[in-house]
Design an enzyme around this catalytic site. Structure first.
Site, PDB file in Angstrom:
ATOM      1  N   LYS A  79     -14.408  -6.389  -2.248  1.00  0.00           N
ATOM      2  CA  LYS A  79     -15.411  -7.086  -1.430  1.00  0.00           C
ATOM      3  C   LYS A  79     -14.960  -7.386  -0.010  1.00  0.00           C
ATOM      4  O   LYS A  79     -13.827  -7.794   0.208  1.00  0.00           O
ATOM      5  CB  LYS A  79     -15.738  -8.424  -2.102  1.00  0.00           C
ATOM      6  CG  LYS A  79     -16.370  -8.288  -3.464  1.00  0.00           C
ATOM      7  CD  LYS A  79     -17.173  -9.520  -3.751  1.00  0.00           C
ATOM      8  CE  LYS A  79     -17.095  -9.995  -5.173  1.00  0.00           C
ATOM      9  NZ  LYS A  79     -16.794 -11.422  -5.236  1.00  0.00           N
ATOM     10  N   ARG A  98       7.478 -13.970 -13.042  1.00  0.00           N
ATOM     11  CA  ARG A  98       7.467 -15.237 -12.295  1.00  0.00           C
ATOM     12  C   ARG A  98       8.637 -16.135 -12.682  1.00  0.00           C
ATOM     13  O   ARG A  98       9.108 -16.916 -11.868  1.00  0.00           O
ATOM     14  CB  ARG A  98       6.149 -15.964 -12.502  1.00  0.00           C
ATOM     15  CG  ARG A  98       5.032 -15.290 -11.752  1.00  0.00           C
ATOM     16  CD  ARG A  98       3.795 -16.123 -11.721  1.00  0.00           C
ATOM     17  NE  ARG A  98       2.915 -15.683 -10.660  1.00  0.00           N
ATOM     18  CZ  ARG A  98       1.588 -15.834 -10.680  1.00  0.00           C
ATOM     19  NH1 ARG A  98       1.009 -16.410 -11.710  1.00  0.00           N
ATOM     20  NH2 ARG A  98       0.863 -15.416  -9.672  1.00  0.00           N
ATOM     21  N   GLY A 122      -2.810  -9.028  -5.911  1.00  0.00           N
ATOM     22  CA  GLY A 122      -2.415  -8.699  -7.271  1.00  0.00           C
ATOM     23  C   GLY A 122      -2.633  -7.241  -7.622  1.00  0.00           C
ATOM     24  O   GLY A 122      -1.760  -6.592  -8.203  1.00  0.00           O
ATOM     25  N   GLY A 175      -3.664 -15.420  -3.988  1.00  0.00           N
ATOM     26  CA  GLY A 175      -4.422 -16.323  -3.122  1.00  0.00           C
ATOM     27  C   GLY A 175      -3.594 -16.848  -1.956  1.00  0.00           C
ATOM     28  O   GLY A 175      -4.072 -16.938  -0.824  1.00  0.00           O
TER      29      GLY A 175
HETATM   30  P1  ADP Z   1      -6.060  -7.180  -4.413  1.00  0.00           P
HETATM   31  O1  ADP Z   1      -5.915  -7.844  -5.766  1.00  0.00           O
HETATM   32  O2  ADP Z   1      -4.946  -6.223  -4.117  1.00  0.00           O
HETATM   33  O3  ADP Z   1      -6.290  -8.179  -3.319  1.00  0.00           O
HETATM   34  P2  ADP Z   1      -8.895  -6.759  -4.807  1.00  0.00           P
HETATM   35  O4  ADP Z   1      -8.875  -7.713  -5.948  1.00  0.00           O
HETATM   36  O5  ADP Z   1      -9.583  -7.172  -3.573  1.00  0.00           O
HETATM   37  O6  ADP Z   1      -7.392  -6.278  -4.459  1.00  0.00           O
HETATM   38  O7  ADP Z   1      -9.606  -5.407  -5.261  1.00  0.00           O
HETATM   39  C1  ADP Z   1      -9.124  -4.609  -6.316  1.00  0.00           C
HETATM   40  C2  ADP Z   1     -10.224  -3.965  -7.097  1.00  0.00           C
HETATM   41  O8  ADP Z   1     -11.114  -3.271  -6.242  1.00  0.00           O
HETATM   42  C3  ADP Z   1      -9.672  -2.956  -8.072  1.00  0.00           C
HETATM   43  O9  ADP Z   1      -9.951  -3.372  -9.390  1.00  0.00           O
HETATM   44  C4  ADP Z   1     -10.403  -1.670  -7.716  1.00  0.00           C
HETATM   45  O10 ADP Z   1     -10.799  -0.926  -8.859  1.00  0.00           O
HETATM   46  C5  ADP Z   1     -11.608  -2.171  -6.974  1.00  0.00           C
HETATM   47  N1  ADP Z   1     -12.169  -1.134  -6.103  1.00  0.00           N
HETATM   48  C6  ADP Z   1     -11.563  -0.493  -5.102  1.00  0.00           C
HETATM   49  N2  ADP Z   1     -12.372   0.461  -4.575  1.00  0.00           N
HETATM   50  C7  ADP Z   1     -13.529   0.412  -5.277  1.00  0.00           C
HETATM   51  C8  ADP Z   1     -14.747   1.152  -5.234  1.00  0.00           C
HETATM   52  N3  ADP Z   1     -14.912   2.120  -4.360  1.00  0.00           N
HETATM   53  N4  ADP Z   1     -15.722   0.827  -6.117  1.00  0.00           N
HETATM   54  C9  ADP Z   1     -15.522  -0.164  -7.007  1.00  0.00           C
HETATM   55  N5  ADP Z   1     -14.402  -0.883  -7.112  1.00  0.00           N
HETATM   56  C10 ADP Z   1     -13.412  -0.599  -6.256  1.00  0.00           C
HETATM   57 MG    MG Z   2      -7.438  -8.666  -7.152  1.00  0.00          MG
END
Ligand code: ADP
Ligand code: MG
Length: 395
Positions: free
Chosen positions: A202, A37, A352, A375
């Site tokens: 989620k 950063r 992230g 975010g």
């Molecule tokens: P980003 O930071 O790219 O927006 P998220 O924070 O929404 O992504 O989600 C990332 C997390 O989701 C990771 O830690 C990953 O392990 C978890 N994840 C992905 N698929 C599954 C799954 N099938 N079961 C449990 N956790 C999962």
């Molecule tokens: Mg994340």
């Protein structure tokens, strides 16, 4: 949404008050564990110094109480790191708008940099307080926002400060300009086919992204744990998979709104435990046995998604396809990352964990743009407008 950029203003002999995002991770000894950063802000800072201006930097770090100085959240280590990275004197103020900050800013010469202390040591920052903003505004002849990670917020340094500087040049830095170019302008007028890949833990985190992109994309490929909420909503079996039972109606609504645009996995790589050496099975979607949980998209899904991605004109990716931190459940995420790298499309990665995944696979420089703001990039993909950016000068 073209905004006037820092290199479009004459900065010679001027003080540029620049909001940056120096919210870096620190270990127990308060050593910086990742200085990306800081390095990302260098082009804007150097552009001012190189043209005979001086820079007053302001940032937040972590979540201090907002009642004054706290050693654990001091920007001192950041000032030291910046001093190593930049070929110019860097002074660290011991307060935000207090006596030390005022005197260091007053004595600052062109070609020099001062970093104010953590903005959040002052309660006015989170409150968007106008009196606090006026004190900060007095430090600059020009306002520059290069803090993309904070652009979705309305903290004083983001909104009230540029408001208080009305009549003076108010511009974006190179980092914010690039983020807007990809996360707003490219998505508004994409090369087609335009494909979004959405995964992660989620559905609830990404509902508004799905909603906004359903109307814009040719295809939305769903992966990650959020796929199981959709599968359950369709009457499938999901075993012990991570699902949001209170989001089933919403999932049905999104499936109906999405029609042919929304694609779900056709198979699932599941395990009987959340560990790398669990018993594993690949099953058709919606047929996850009792005692098993979905941990990745299956190989047929990975191949289908890969084909779509390789034929895309623009790809936006947010959220991993599976538990990429735990091989072999990184395979689906890896397949998607490799397809993006092979495709000649404009590719944008936000989030992230998605950024961490593509870095882990060594493919970061094969994508067009990796967003620096979690975010903020989500909010932009949701189609939100940011007051902190809107009020700046147009190009
Ligand atoms: P980003 O930071 O790219 O927006 P998220 O924070 O929404 O992504 O989600 C990332 C997390 O989701 C990771 O830690 C990953 O392990 C978890 N994840 C992905 N698929 C599954 C799954 N099938 N079961 C449990 N956790 C999962
Ligand atoms: Mg994340």
């Amino acid at each position: 949404m073209a905004k006037r950029r820092i290199d479009h203003v004459d900065v010679q002999g001027k003080a540029v008050l620049m909001r940056v995002d120096f919210n870096v991770p620190l270990d127990d000894q308060r050593h910086i564990t990742d200085d990306r950063r800081i390095r990302m802000a260098l082009p804007s800072i150097e552009s001012v110094l190189g043209r005979g201006g001086r820079v007053v930097l302001m940032s937040h770090l972590g979540r201090p109480k907002g009642t004054g100085f706290e050693e654990a959240f001091s920007l001192k280590p950041v000032a030291e790191r910046l001093d190593e990275l930049i070929d110019a004197p860097v002074f660290a103020a011991s307060d935000v708008v207090g006596e030390d900050a005022r005197s260091k800013v007053a004595q600052l010469k062109d070609g020099q940099v001062v970093l104010l202390e953590n903005l959040r040591f002052h309660p006015g920052e989170k409150e968007g307080d106008m009196e606090f903003a006026r004190q900060l505004a007095a430090f600059g002849d020009i306002y520059c926002n290069d803090a993309f990670g904070t652009c979705h917020r309305s903290d004083a340094s983001m909104v009230a400060v540029p408001q208080a500087m009305e009549g003076k040049p108010r511009v974006v830095g190179f980092l914010v300009a690039k983020e807007i170019q990809y996360l707003h302008d490219v998505i508004d007028d994409p090369q087609r086919p335009f494909i979004a890949i959405l995964g992660g833990a989620k559905v609830s985190d990404k509902i508004n992204v799905i909603r906004n992109l359903i109307g814009k994309c040719d295809r939305i490929l769903i992966g990650g744990a959020m796929a199981y909420t959709f599968m359950l909503a369709q009457g499938g079996k999901v075993g012990r998979s991570l699902v949001e039972r209170d989001k089933l109606d919403l999932a049905r609504t999104l499936l109906a709104e999405g029609g042919d645009v929304l694609r779900l996995p056709v198979d699932t790589h599941c395990g009987d435990d959340f560990s790398p050496d669990c018993r594993k099975q690949i099953v058709p979607a919606g047929q996850i046995p009792d005692g098993f949980e979905g941990l990745d998209i299956g190989p047929r899904t990975a191949a289908q998604y890969g084909d779509e991605i390789r034929a895309a004109g623009t790809v936006v990716w947010n959220g991993p396809m599976g538990v990429f931190e735990m091989p072999p459940f990184d395979a689906g995420t890896r397949a998607v990352a490799e397809a993006i790298a092979e495709s000649g499309c404009i590719s944008i990665v936000g989030g992230g964990d998605s950024a961490a995944a593509i870095e882990q696979f060594g493919l970061s420089d094969r994508v067009t743009h990796v967003s620096t703001g979690g975010g903020a990039s989500l909010a932009m993909l949701e189609g939100k407008t940011f007051p902190a950016v809107e009020l700046l000068d147009d190009a």
